[in-house]
Design a protein around this motif. Structure first.
Motif, PDB file in Angstrom:
ATOM      1  N   ALA A 220      17.474 -58.980   7.762  1.00 26.23           N
ATOM      2  CA  ALA A 220      17.579 -57.637   7.174  1.00 26.23           C
ATOM      3  C   ALA A 220      19.045 -57.217   6.999  1.00 26.23           C
ATOM      4  O   ALA A 220      19.359 -56.427   6.102  1.00 26.23           O
ATOM      5  CB  ALA A 220      16.849 -56.638   8.067  1.00 26.23           C
ATOM      6  N   LEU A 221      19.937 -57.749   7.864  1.00 24.13           N
ATOM      7  CA  LEU A 221      21.346 -57.332   7.806  1.00 24.13           C
ATOM      8  C   LEU A 221      22.131 -58.019   6.694  1.00 24.13           C
ATOM      9  O   LEU A 221      23.116 -57.482   6.199  1.00 24.13           O
ATOM     10  CB  LEU A 221      22.052 -57.670   9.138  1.00 24.13           C
ATOM     11  N   LEU A 222      21.699 -59.253   6.321  1.00 24.38           N
ATOM     12  CA  LEU A 222      22.475 -60.045   5.362  1.00 24.38           C
ATOM     13  C   LEU A 222      21.966 -59.822   3.948  1.00 24.38           C
ATOM     14  O   LEU A 222      20.768 -59.666   3.726  1.00 24.38           O
ATOM     15  CB  LEU A 222      22.397 -61.533   5.721  1.00 24.38           C
ATOM     16  N   THR A 223      22.893 -59.855   3.005  1.00 22.84           N
ATOM     17  CA  THR A 223      22.485 -59.779   1.605  1.00 22.84           C
ATOM     18  C   THR A 223      22.954 -61.047   0.891  1.00 22.84           C
ATOM     19  O   THR A 223      23.907 -61.690   1.331  1.00 22.84           O
ATOM     20  CB  THR A 223      23.100 -58.553   0.898  1.00 22.84           C
ATOM     21  N   ARG A 224      22.288 -61.389  -0.180  1.00 15.55           N
ATOM     22  CA  ARG A 224      22.656 -62.613  -0.905  1.00 15.55           C
ATOM     23  C   ARG A 224      23.727 -62.295  -1.940  1.00 15.55           C
ATOM     24  O   ARG A 224      23.666 -61.294  -2.639  1.00 15.55           O
ATOM     25  CB  ARG A 224      21.403 -63.215  -1.566  1.00 15.55           C
ATOM     26  N   ASP A 225      24.745 -63.190  -1.993  1.00 14.63           N
ATOM     27  CA  ASP A 225      25.797 -63.054  -3.002  1.00 14.63           C
ATOM     28  C   ASP A 225      26.028 -64.450  -3.581  1.00 14.63           C
ATOM     29  O   ASP A 225      26.723 -65.267  -2.983  1.00 14.63           O
ATOM     30  CB  ASP A 225      27.076 -62.504  -2.335  1.00 14.63           C
ATOM     31  N   GLY A 226      25.389 -64.742  -4.700  1.00 17.61           N
ATOM     32  CA  GLY A 226      25.452 -66.101  -5.258  1.00 17.61           C
ATOM     33  C   GLY A 226      24.838 -67.082  -4.282  1.00 17.61           C
ATOM     34  O   GLY A 226      23.700 -66.902  -3.842  1.00 17.61           O
TER      35      GLY A 226
END
Ligand SMILES: C[S@@+](CC[C@H](N)C(=O)[O-])C[C@H]1O[C@@H](n2cnc3c(N)ncnc32)[C@H](O)[C@@H]1O
Length: 249
Positions: A220-226
């Protein structure tokens, strides 16, 4: 005093061995105002020691501006990211155990959080510096997903990391009158996948780790960037103390 959590991770060279890839990726592109604070003191005839040089993010650009740089770094994983340069010596050791000749300038950036005996650590920096010592530490909380996970999983218990204002008070007690600059910059931690993120957080978390719960919270804390998973740590506030060392200490 229980140093078993975040501070102990900071002092553990095996932690940094594992963290090296993510650290290099996360800090590589950071425009670092620390170098701007050093700028007035640089010259091609001067030498410098970087205490806890990490992946060489300061030592490498500084070598282009100085006669010689000595990078002291205990973690093999972190050292492996420092490119070989004709005017740089890499010393595979902690600062406490390093045997290095004095230099004009001695710097240490984000190293002292896990140092158990800060006074002899700073005294050795002073003895090793002919002209000036620079120490950077964060004033704000650790902007790292492991710290966020600790808050979520075990609450705000346990010792927090030492911070810049404590370093400043210590220096005053030691008889120094440091100049101070504050820096504000965004902190983003980058991972190639969940396994790398979990390994990093597990190593820094300390007691109370719960694998399943940590994975759920971390997702939940991490977001995807490429191709990468990213933790946006917001803005960090760091202080830099710099001073002329006493002629004998
Ligand atoms: C957060 S990194 C900072 C690296 C670099 N100075 C920078 O700002 O990018 C902390 C580094 O300090 C090193 N370190 C930890 N304890 C140390 C000690 N007692 N002596 C020298 N280096 C140490 C770690 O191995 C790690 O590479």
């Amino acid at each position: 005093m229980d140093r078993a959590s975040l501070a102990a991770g900071h002092a553990d060279s095996h932690y940094w061995d594992r963290r090296a890839r993510s650290f290099a990726r996360s800090t590589h592109a950071r425009a670092d105002e620390f170098l701007q604070i050093l700028d007035p003191y640089l010259s091609p005839r001067k030498t410098l020691i970087d205490v806890g040089a990490g992946t060489g993010r300061h030592a490498t650009p500084l070598a282009a501006r100085l006669e010689w740089v000595t990078a002291v770094e205990p973690s093999e994983g972190m050292r492996s990211h420092i490119p070989p340069l004709d005017n740089m010596t890499i010393v595979a050791s902690t600062w406490e155990e390093a045997e290095v000749a004095p230099a004009d300038l001695v710097i240490s950036s984000h190293v002292m959080y896990g140092v158990a005996e800060p006074i002899p650590f700073l005294e050795k920096m002073q003895r090793s510096a002919r002209e000036r010592v620079f120490v950077m530490m964060r004033e704000s909380d650790l902007p790292h997903p492991a710290a966020e996970l600790r808050r979520k999983l075990v609450g705000a218990t346990g010792p927090r990391l030492p911070r810049f204002s404590e370093l400043f008070m210590l220096l005053v007690q030691m008889g120094s009158e440091p100049d101070v600059a504050f820096l504000r910059y965004p902190i983003v931690t980058r991972y190639i996948d969940m396994d790398e993120a979990m390994a990093d957080c597990r190593a820094l978390f300390g007691e109370g780790w719960d694998e399943a719960e940590a994975r759920r919270e971390l997702e939940a804390l991490l977001t995807r960037d490429g191709d990468e998973l990213v933790f946006d740590g917001g803005m960090a506030l760091s202080g830099v103390a710099h001073w002329k060392p006493p002629t004998s200490s």
